[in-house]
Design an enzyme around this catalytic site. Structure first.
Site, PDB file in Angstrom:
ATOM      1  N   GLY A   1      36.909  48.460  52.842  1.00  0.00           N
ATOM      2  CA  GLY A   1      36.251  48.775  54.104  1.00  0.00           C
ATOM      3  C   GLY A   1      34.756  48.986  54.060  1.00  0.00           C
TER       4      GLY A   1
ATOM      5  CG  ASP B   1      30.408  48.442  57.147  1.00  0.00           C
ATOM      6  OD1 ASP B   1      29.408  49.051  56.710  1.00  0.00           O
ATOM      7  OD2 ASP B   1      31.192  48.950  57.974  1.00  0.00           O
TER       8      ASP B   1
ATOM      9  CD  GLU C   1      28.940  33.099  37.323  1.00  0.00           C
ATOM     10  OE1 GLU C   1      29.597  34.069  36.927  1.00  0.00           O
ATOM     11  OE2 GLU C   1      29.348  32.314  38.213  1.00  0.00           O
TER      12      GLU C   1
ATOM     13  CG  ASP D   1      30.333  32.035  41.955  1.00  0.00           C
ATOM     14  OD1 ASP D   1      30.306  32.991  41.165  1.00  0.00           O
ATOM     15  OD2 ASP D   1      31.357  31.370  42.211  1.00  0.00           O
TER      16      ASP D   1
END
Length: 624
Positions: A165, A167, A367, A338
């Site tokens: 949860g 944000d 990466e 990524d």
């Protein structure tokens, strides 16, 4: 695999026949809007709509805008419109889609750029990046535990692999914390929509690496406007924001997977996915077998993340534009890409070349998870180690991470063990075109935390002191400053724990001095002093680096700029050791007064005119 995607392709002709008889619709256009004044005036519009490929002509009467070409793909539900906006001004353009039997008008907004591309300044080695996971860092006011319209998911903080949860507003509400700590840039793991359902075995895509909409922030994190507000307020406080992107794969629930635009949009063989080997060496191996290279570049990362075919020029144009759009729309200051080597190298080089041309002072880090410096260096822009230029300015130093992970559990001997590993890694810096464009780190979201399941603060201080004083762009992982630990042995979620105090109901608030334990506060203070001292420090940013072979178990690295010197001293043994100052005279005889030099971390003073006795695993960062 959930299903064989070739079935989608087999349905194309049937769908096309029925679509031609029905009314066309425009459900959405990507990019959702675009900018005039780009160096490349052409923009690709991907139009989604049932039967949209039945359109016979696309026109506009907007001044300065010209339709260059219209491309139909295998699926009848996509249409690519290539437009030239060289002479267009900001405003709302009307696109007219025509078929034999109908016409459809659709508005499309053209925006003015807030600044020229040259004025977009990226992160560099004067910065310290603070990496965090939005779902695990903090929850802002007004957060909704359930967002309508998304596939089944659950927020459950007792489960390490479900959503917790956090944000964007939670991050924004703690910007002053980052300023207090002393970092200068925030790297958020992906914030784009991951509209995938939780799996029966209790996993979700809270990590963000399974994109289902490239132009929309995940509603659980907030909105595009929330993202923009975060960037704006971060900039007001002198903080940069780095966006995590993924060109290698998407999420399984992306519309492209359910209805492939073309047969070669995804990497597949006979309608089936190939599993990647996760081995990146074939990409640089001069003797690589075709099957090995194919498994690396065409294999799916996992079955829920379809592998994108960057050799499809229309797909690659879509991805390139998407990166430009986020720079212009929310004002990010950098990109972390990524799984960089898993994608096709030539396509990624095309992206980086265009990005550098449009934003010459921007920065992207890729990466490149191989622990040999030669491999990493070959990926850097202008490297002489590779036949083809990657145009990738910054690479990640997995060698530093790997050697440090070993050294922290060893005694530094006269040859190879302990801090010799770091020395022997830095000796290969000659392979890099620019060592100041290498990003170093001691841990991140994909590794065990540096502390493992323990709390060795002496080893942690040595790692951080080295990280913050060598010729690198340093990256910290959230919570390191308050001694957060954990390993991946059971689940990745155990190295991605919630930041204490970031969520309603937390028993303590580690964002405040009062909410930290004595040990946490001690580490926070020590690290914060180093981070604030590092800001704008020309000796660290521009200084020459000299390292000494570990001697008597002591590793010394110095940085010098004009008449200023920083000397990092690490006792790599669990015993007391003596620093024999005569050995280091070449960095001590420049006329500085070294009788009273200060350790930045503690504020204490030391005399470097005589031998220095060091405590076990002691760390000093001396400036004179």
């Amino acid at each position: 695999m959930r299903r064989i995607l070739i079935l989608t392709i087999m349905m194309v002709n049937v769908m096309a026949m029925s679509a031609a008889k029905s009314k066309i619709t425009v459900d959405r256009i990507d990019p959702t809007d675009w900018f005039v004044g780009m160096k490349n005036p052409q923009v690709q519009l991907m139009v989604y709509g049932q039967g949209i490929a039945a359109v016979t002509d696309v026109t506009t009467d907007y001044p300065g805008a010209v339709v260059d070409s219209v491309v139909r793909l295998d699926s009848p539900n996509y249409l690519l419109v290539y437009m030239n906006l060289r002479d267009a001004k900001p405003g709302t353009m009307t696109l007219l889609f025509k078929t034999k039997n109908s016409k459809l008008k659709t508005p499309y907004q053209l925006k003015a750029r807030e600044m020229a591309g040259e004025k977009r300044i990226g992160f560099d080695n004067s910065d310290v990046l603070y990496m965090l996971m939005p779902d695990r860092f903090a929850q802002g006011a007004g957060h909704k535990a359930q967002v309508k319209g998304l596939r089944t998911y659950k927020e459950d903080r007792t489960q390490p692999s479900l959503r917790h949860g956090g944000d964007l507003n939670g991050i924004r509400e703690h910007l002053d914390y980052f300023k207090e700590l002393g970092v200068t840039a925030l790297w958020l793991t992906p914030v784009l929509e991951n509209n995938s359902p939780d799996t029966p075995n209790g996993f979700s895509t809270y990590h963000g690496y399974a994109t289902t909409d490239y132009y929309k922030v995940d509603p659980r994190f907030g909105t595009n406007a929330d993202y923009r507000r975060l960037c704006d307020e971060a900039h007001q406080k002198g903080l940069k924001v780095v966006m995590d992107m993924i060109f290698n794969h998407s999420g399984y629930e992306h519309p492209w997977t359910q209805d492939m635009p073309s047969k070669d949009w995804l990497n597949m063989t006979d309608g089936k996915a190939l599993q990647t080997s996760y081995k990146l060496t074939p990409v640089m191996d001069p003797y690589a077998a075709e099957v090995d290279l194919k498994e690396t570049t065409e294999g799916w990362f996992v079955s829920t993340m379809p592998d994108l075919n960057q050799h499809n020029p229309h797909l690659m144009r879509y991805l390139i534009q998407n990166s430009f759009w986020w720079i212009e729309t929310v004002g990010i200051d950098g990109i972390r890409m990524d799984t960089y080597p898993y994608a096709y190298a030539d396509a990624m080089a095309q992206w980086m070349k265009e990005l550098n041309e449009e934003y010459p002072n921007f920065n992207t880090v890729g990466e490149t998870w191989v622990t040999e410096p030669a491999y990493t260096a070959a990926w850097q822009k202008d490297s002489k180690l590779s036949e083809h230029n990657s145009y990738l300015k910054t690479v990640m130093d997995f060698s530093f991470f790997d050697k440090l992970s070993q050294a922290k559990n060893e005694e530094t001997d006269p040859w190879f063990a302990g801090l010799n590993r770091l020395y022997n890694s830095f000796v290969y810096d000659y392979l890099y075109e620019d060592p100041t464009h290498v990003m170093a780190f001691i841990d991140n979201h994909d590794t065990d935390r540096f502390l493992g399941n323990g709390c060795d603060t002496l080893a942690l201080k040595q790692a951080l002191a080295l990280l913050l004083t060598v010729r690198r762009i340093p990256q910290l992982y959230y919570g390191t400053e308050i001694l957060m630990n954990g390993t991946k042995e059971v689940t990745d979620g155990n190295v991605r724990k919630d930041f204490p105090g970031g969520f309603p109901g937390d028993k303590r608030n580690a964002f405040t001095r009062e909410g930290r334990t004595r040990a946490e506060q001690s580490m926070f203070n020590w690290l914060s002093r180093l981070l604030h001292w590092r800001q704008g420090n020309e000796t660290i940013i521009r200084g020459y680096q000299t390292q000494f072979i570990p001697y008597n178990g002591i590793y010394v690295v110095t940085r010098r700029w004009h008449r200023n010197t920083v000397m990092t001293i690490l006792n790599g043994t669990s015993k007391e050791a003596v620093l024999e100052v005569a050995r280091y005279q070449e960095v001590l005889n420049d006329g500085q007064d070294v009788k009273r030099v200060q350790d930045i971390g503690t504020g204490r003073y030391y005399d470097l005119t005589k031998d220095l006795k060091l405590k076990p695993r002691q760390t000093l960062v001396l400036e004179f």
